[in-house]
Design a protein around this motif. Structure first.
Motif: not given
Lengths: 267, 267, 267
Positions: A20, A36-37, A40-43, A45-46, A252, B30, B140, B143, B192-195, B240
């Motif tokens: 991540a 950002a999405n 997040l979809a790829a795993g 953390a933006p 994802d 964002v 972080r 998160d 948590t996977r949706t900005t 997501p």
């Protein structure tokens, strides 16, 4: 055999999912949400940390940094230089996406100055690569008016200057680094009808570069990931709106196994 | 029995739908789109009025104000102080969302200064609550690295200082105010996977606070609303991307009856 | 018979699809993504070039310019004046969307000053038209509190001043220009539950104005395009989230034939 293998891209994909990577994005205001999405979809953390106070200290601790000059102003340009400088100083991989560089004087100057901080990967379309390299007439806004193959020599010259990889996105993407060249065919036309798909690709290159030390592998894996997800998404999309939604689902769903299996197309 | 009942949350949900509170949002770049869409889906009226000229006069007439420090700069920080000050002076409820506070010095200082204007509700994850209170190592990026229960004491201390409620979001959300504590279980990992899902929750807390005088009820109702909508959305999402779309649909669909019926989980 | 025919709107729709007008958008930060996606869906090419260095030179070469004052600040106001001035000087059609003008002093002054650059089309709700014209009490944020028909006289007066068209959006849209008046019924209530739908309409008016010399035809075609796409999208939407996605699909799907066939409703 291509310079990047199925094992390479599968290893990189697994590393993104498991580790991540924290990707600091200094990017344009149009695409922040989808960027950002996509991360997040790829795993990954933006973290859109792009002010002048926090840009440099955050770049020192982030896994990777994306700098995209799409909607630049003077303050953001300062933050970008600070982030890129700190990334280089602390060994944080960073990606430069020179949106619309070449045709517009202000951002062209800013992007060329950023090159001094030796981006790990430059991700751009053909017109932007030519514009950044000082060749070509520049694109029409964000659209490339030059062909990918016309920009390969300029990409190689850029790569020699920065020491990093240079990825030229198009119908068939070309990624060059240290005498190696990999072509990534595939993707889908609907990617060009979705704002921020290319910019999100730049962010995904940064995510991969945050876990994968070889910039060629990182860039190729990200391009292949985006292409495979787009192909899957297009199968169930009714148009550009539902395509964008499905593309995030598929970013994802495309895991290390799926990415490795798709690497046969690399050339 | 929990300090907030099914009747409480049903009454608050009905009031949002009937009175369409005008929620002024000074939030990060964002998440502006999903924040506005979440408010519209719930029946509230968003207004992203965040410049230094209009922030204070608008806060005097809005139903509620959201201040989210996610992508801060000096100019926005000034506008936020003006809006929070005007909200307090005119009795407009306001919500503070201290995104990534604790780990980053600039925004931590700005957020702590905003506390002087006595936010009606602070909405944050555990690391941010600890960071705002001056404890903890900070998260972080956005998160949380601390657990919700580890932040309950800090939340109570913050609440005593501001006189308002403090909501700590996590797997089980905890909301505290004036000696009362309510836990809200539920929701879904895809949030948590949706900005912007958490940031939209902060805006929904503001919408509820704009119609409901008890800040504990307002905060609990908003958290329960988001959780129930997420659970429903996850049932029909393929990933997501489609989750985010379905979540907006369900924020609209969860009415007073549905929210009241879901309150049995409150503890 | 209406002053705009089915042949007119079909011709304009075909021209957008075939010529892909490059639409420079100086617009608010909440709606940039959906605005870009709506333009892409219709076949136009968005370019969010809104900094003070690039605004004027880009306006000289763009097909059309959109200026939307939704989230204004001092720097953006300067860029907008530069873009509008350059658009006028170079004969580039441009559209003014005076979001929330009337109720807020800062943006009202900026928008009135922009009128001096003679926008090709003003696109607004009734309260904003009255606010721009110096009448009415202003809306409540972005929502109209006045009826469309109450703003028709003010729209005609504005049109006389600028020489361009003025479009008043509402349940039945009214577009006026040079003694002509066209009413566009239709659309769907879910458009008001989607942030940026109205702002995207402003951008689509600019796209049409970039290929169609008659500003009345351009404005009517864009309003009809949005209305027909919304009606189709509502048929398959489960709520406001899926509506927004479907609406983008349908903006793509509504072609010249479909738009011409829908023109029978114009009055």
């Amino acid at each position: 055999m291509a310079a990047v293998t199925g094992e390479d891209v599968a290893r990189a994909r697994a590393a993104v999912a498991q580790r991540a990577p924290l990707v600091q994005c200094l990017t344009n205001s149009v695409v922040q949400t989808i960027t950002a999405n996509a991360l997040l979809a790829a795993g990954a953390a933006p973290a859109m940390v792009d002010n002048v106070h926090e840009a440099a200290p955050f770049a020192a601790v982030a896994s990777a940094v994306l700098v995209n000059v799409g909607t630049l102003d003077d303050v953001k340009a300062t933050a970008m230089a600070l982030a890129a400088g700190a990334a280089r100083a602390h060994g944080t991989p960073w990606v430069l996406d020179p949106v619309a560089v070449g045709g517009l004087e202000f951002r062209t100057r800013v992007a060329r100055d950023l090159l001094e901080h030796a981006p790990t990967v430059v991700r751009a379309n053909a017109s932007e690569v030519l514009g950044l390299a000082g060749a070509g007439a520049g694109g029409r806004g964000v659209d490339a008016t030059d062909g990918v193959e016309d920009a390969v020599e300029a990409a190689r010259a850029l790569s020699s200057r920065t020491g990093g990889a240079v990825a030229v996105s198009g119908t068939v993407d070309v990624v060059v680094h240290a005498g190696r060249t990999v072509r990534v065919p595939g993707g889908h036309e609907l990617l060009t009808r979705t704002t921020g798909a290319g910019c999100s690709l730049g962010a995904l290159v940064a995510a991969y570069a945050g876990v994968e030390p070889d910039p060629l592998v990182a860039a190729v894996a990200a391009h292949l990931h985006v292409a495979v997800a787009a192909e899957r998404a297009a199968e169930r999309a009714a148009g550009p709106g539902s395509f964008a939604t499905a593309w995030l689902d598929e970013l994802d769903a495309v895991d290390a196994g799926a990415l490795g299996a798709a690497a046969g197309r690399l050339a």
